[in-house]
Scaffold this motif. Structure first.
Motif, PDB file in Angstrom:
ATOM      1  N   GLN A 157      52.557  16.165  70.358  1.00  0.00           N
ATOM      2  CA  GLN A 157      51.738  14.970  70.591  1.00  0.00           C
ATOM      3  C   GLN A 157      51.909  14.470  72.024  1.00  0.00           C
ATOM      4  N   VAL A 158      53.149  14.403  72.497  1.00  0.00           N
ATOM      5  CA  VAL A 158      53.402  13.920  73.857  1.00  0.00           C
ATOM      6  C   VAL A 158      52.865  14.915  74.887  1.00  0.00           C
ATOM      7  N   ALA A 159      53.081  16.196  74.651  1.00  0.00           N
ATOM      8  CA  ALA A 159      52.568  17.211  75.575  1.00  0.00           C
ATOM      9  C   ALA A 159      51.041  17.174  75.638  1.00  0.00           C
ATOM     10  N   ALA A 160      50.402  16.921  74.497  1.00  0.00           N
ATOM     11  CA  ALA A 160      48.943  16.849  74.460  1.00  0.00           C
ATOM     12  C   ALA A 160      48.439  15.638  75.224  1.00  0.00           C
ATOM     13  N   ARG A 161      49.190  14.525  75.189  1.00  0.00           N
ATOM     14  CA  ARG A 161      48.764  13.336  75.911  1.00  0.00           C
ATOM     15  C   ARG A 161      48.860  13.550  77.420  1.00  0.00           C
ATOM     16  N   HIS A 162      49.946  14.164  77.861  1.00  0.00           N
ATOM     17  CA  HIS A 162      50.141  14.375  79.304  1.00  0.00           C
ATOM     18  C   HIS A 162      49.375  15.590  79.821  1.00  0.00           C
ATOM     19  N   GLU A 163      49.212  16.595  78.967  1.00  0.00           N
ATOM     20  CA  GLU A 163      48.689  17.901  79.393  1.00  0.00           C
ATOM     21  C   GLU A 163      49.455  18.407  80.622  1.00  0.00           C
ATOM     22  N   HIS A 164      50.760  18.193  80.565  1.00  0.00           N
ATOM     23  CA  HIS A 164      51.653  18.646  81.641  1.00  0.00           C
ATOM     24  C   HIS A 164      53.062  18.728  81.047  1.00  0.00           C
ATOM     25  N   ILE A 165      53.639  19.933  81.041  1.00  0.00           N
ATOM     26  CA  ILE A 165      54.904  20.155  80.351  1.00  0.00           C
ATOM     27  C   ILE A 165      56.036  19.373  80.989  1.00  0.00           C
ATOM     28  N   SER A 166      56.134  19.373  82.310  1.00  0.00           N
ATOM     29  CA  SER A 166      57.240  18.685  82.981  1.00  0.00           C
ATOM     30  C   SER A 166      57.182  17.181  82.733  1.00  0.00           C
ATOM     31  N   GLN A 167      55.989  16.593  82.821  1.00  0.00           N
ATOM     32  CA  GLN A 167      55.851  15.156  82.608  1.00  0.00           C
ATOM     33  C   GLN A 167      56.181  14.789  81.161  1.00  0.00           C
ATOM     34  N   ALA A 168      55.723  15.629  80.222  1.00  0.00           N
ATOM     35  CA  ALA A 168      56.021  15.375  78.817  1.00  0.00           C
ATOM     36  C   ALA A 168      57.522  15.497  78.550  1.00  0.00           C
ATOM     37  N   ALA A 169      58.164  16.503  79.132  1.00  0.00           N
ATOM     38  CA  ALA A 169      59.602  16.691  78.950  1.00  0.00           C
ATOM     39  C   ALA A 169      60.381  15.508  79.518  1.00  0.00           C
ATOM     40  N   GLN A 170      59.907  14.986  80.649  1.00  0.00           N
ATOM     41  CA  GLN A 170      60.567  13.823  81.246  1.00  0.00           C
ATOM     42  C   GLN A 170      60.478  12.607  80.322  1.00  0.00           C
ATOM     43  N   GLU A 171      59.321  12.388  79.716  1.00  0.00           N
ATOM     44  CA  GLU A 171      59.176  11.252  78.799  1.00  0.00           C
ATOM     45  C   GLU A 171      60.068  11.435  77.574  1.00  0.00           C
ATOM     46  N   LEU A 172      60.161  12.670  77.092  1.00  0.00           N
ATOM     47  CA  LEU A 172      60.944  12.955  75.884  1.00  0.00           C
ATOM     48  C   LEU A 172      62.436  13.083  76.151  1.00  0.00           C
ATOM     49  N   CYS A 173      62.816  13.106  77.467  1.00  0.00           N
ATOM     50  CA  CYS A 173      64.222  13.239  77.868  1.00  0.00           C
ATOM     51  C   CYS A 173      64.829  14.552  77.369  1.00  0.00           C
ATOM     52  N   ILE A 174      64.058  15.625  77.482  1.00  0.00           N
ATOM     53  CA  ILE A 174      64.561  16.950  77.139  1.00  0.00           C
ATOM     54  C   ILE A 174      64.232  17.892  78.296  1.00  0.00           C
ATOM     55  N   ALA A 175      64.854  19.064  78.294  1.00  0.00           N
ATOM     56  CA  ALA A 175      64.589  20.046  79.339  1.00  0.00           C
ATOM     57  C   ALA A 175      63.212  20.675  79.134  1.00  0.00           C
ATOM     58  N   GLN A 176      62.563  20.992  80.230  1.00  0.00           N
ATOM     59  CA  GLN A 176      61.220  21.591  80.149  1.00  0.00           C
ATOM     60  C   GLN A 176      61.204  22.895  79.353  1.00  0.00           C
ATOM     61  N   PRO A 177      62.199  23.805  79.532  1.00  0.00           N
ATOM     62  CA  PRO A 177      62.189  25.036  78.709  1.00  0.00           C
ATOM     63  C   PRO A 177      62.312  24.748  77.209  1.00  0.00           C
ATOM     64  N   SER A 178      63.074  23.698  76.847  1.00  0.00           N
ATOM     65  CA  SER A 178      63.219  23.362  75.429  1.00  0.00           C
ATOM     66  C   SER A 178      61.888  22.915  74.844  1.00  0.00           C
ATOM     67  N   LEU A 179      61.130  22.122  75.606  1.00  0.00           N
ATOM     68  CA  LEU A 179      59.818  21.683  75.136  1.00  0.00           C
ATOM     69  C   LEU A 179      58.870  22.869  75.012  1.00  0.00           C
ATOM     70  N   SER A 180      58.890  23.746  75.990  1.00  0.00           N
ATOM     71  CA  SER A 180      58.016  24.927  75.945  1.00  0.00           C
ATOM     72  C   SER A 180      58.313  25.788  74.730  1.00  0.00           C
ATOM     73  N   ARG A 181      59.611  25.972  74.430  1.00  0.00           N
ATOM     74  CA  ARG A 181      59.988  26.782  73.262  1.00  0.00           C
ATOM     75  C   ARG A 181      59.552  26.104  71.967  1.00  0.00           C
ATOM     76  N   ALA A 182      59.710  24.777  71.885  1.00  0.00           N
ATOM     77  CA  ALA A 182      59.325  24.064  70.660  1.00  0.00           C
ATOM     78  C   ALA A 182      57.831  24.199  70.393  1.00  0.00           C
ATOM     79  N   ILE A 183      57.022  24.096  71.439  1.00  0.00           N
ATOM     80  CA  ILE A 183      55.574  24.227  71.266  1.00  0.00           C
ATOM     81  C   ILE A 183      55.208  25.666  70.918  1.00  0.00           C
ATOM     82  N   ALA A 184      55.894  26.631  71.543  1.00  0.00           N
ATOM     83  CA  ALA A 184      55.637  28.036  71.227  1.00  0.00           C
ATOM     84  C   ALA A 184      55.955  28.342  69.763  1.00  0.00           C
TER      85      ALA A 184
END
Length: 294
Positions: free
Chosen positions: A10-37
């Protein structure tokens, strides 16, 4: 289906940017990418079209986001409803506005009346306020321009005149009233697109067949008066600014243009559950602005 992955999506879809979404979620960008994958693998389709860290929702992602927003909103509403039922009426509220200066006076009175309520503030453009209201990410917003349309409910709080402000040393400073033609070539201080000052400026000039000469723009409407007072240009300011002693002095002129007003409204999502605390703030804000008009 993992709820945490859905919130990440949901957060990644709002930002349409992985780094910005990861920053809001306070997680590492690779972790967010893996979760979406993993979510995409579970669903059997790709939800985004990818270009590096920039991502765009595709047709599958757009359709899935509508369901995710609805499901997560129902779960969040259920949690709030249980808290209210358990007698935890103080709770918390998330409120958004284009400038937090709009909220200063009403929040002062509300917090004195309800000291146990936790208030979270977001400063957003009109488009983002509407999007987050629909997604259930904020409870209420104070909007200075229309952001309605189902399922959003709008209650008009106050309508105030908007003036043209110029530096005190400006040649027009002694005038009482000017036309748009008089300021057609003047440098204008405004906000970025999406904020009410910019929207109103563009609308007024367009109606007169002119294009504003915007030379300074930003994301904080409340800073406009200080920038004008510093001599960076002229611009539109609401009536409320005339009583604010904390700002740099400017000269106030009436602008001969129909529709030169700001309408402040309270907006909420009728499909989202409003906690007792949010309802109390809504009712207090309506009373506050009604009493100030009388």
């Amino acid at each position: 289906m993992d709820l945490l992955r859905l919130r990440y999506f949901q957060v990644a879809a709002r930002h349409e940017h992985i780094s910005q979404a990861a920053q809001e979620l306070c997680i590492a960008q690779p972790s967010l990418s893996r979760a979406i994958a993993r979510l995409e693998a579970e669903l059997g389709v790709l939800l985004f079209d990818r270009q590096g860290r920039q991502v765009r929702l595709n047709q599958f992602g757009t359709a899935f986001l509508r369901r995710v927003d609805r499901a997560l909103r129902e779960l969040d509403d259920g949690r709030l409803e249980l808290l209210d039922a358990a007698g935890l009426e103080h709770g918390s509220i998330t409120i958004a506005s284009e400038t937090q200066l709009t909220l200063t006076s009403v929040l002062k009175g509300f917090m004195a009346e309800q000291p146990g309520v936790t208030v979270r503030l977001n400063q957003l453009s009109a488009d983002l306020m509407a999007r987050q209201l629909r997604a259930g990410e904020i409870d209420l917003c104070l909007a200075s321009q229309p952001i309605g349309g189902p399922p959003l409910v709008t209650f008009e709080l106050v309508q105030e005149k908007v003036f043209l402000a110029v530096p005190v040393s400006h040649p027009l400073a002694g005038a009482e009233r000017v036309s748009l033609e008089d300021i057609a070539d003047e440098p204008i201080v405004a906000t970025r697109e999406g904020y009410w000052q910019r929207t109103l400026t563009d609308q007024l000039f367009e109606s007169a067949g002119l294009r504003p000469n915007i030379t300074c723009e930003g994301n904080e409407p409340g800073a406009t008066q200080d920038l004008i007072g510093a001599g960076l240009g002229i611009g539109l300011l609401p009536q409320i600014g005339r009583t604010a002693a904390t700002h740099t002095p400017v000269s106030w002129l009436e602008l001969d243009a129909p529709g030169c007003v700001r309408t402040l409204s309270l907006v909420w999502n009728e499909e989202s559950y409003l906690s007792v605390a949010a309802e109390r703030f809504r009712d207090f804000a309506i009373r506050h602005f009604r009493n100030n008009r009388e």
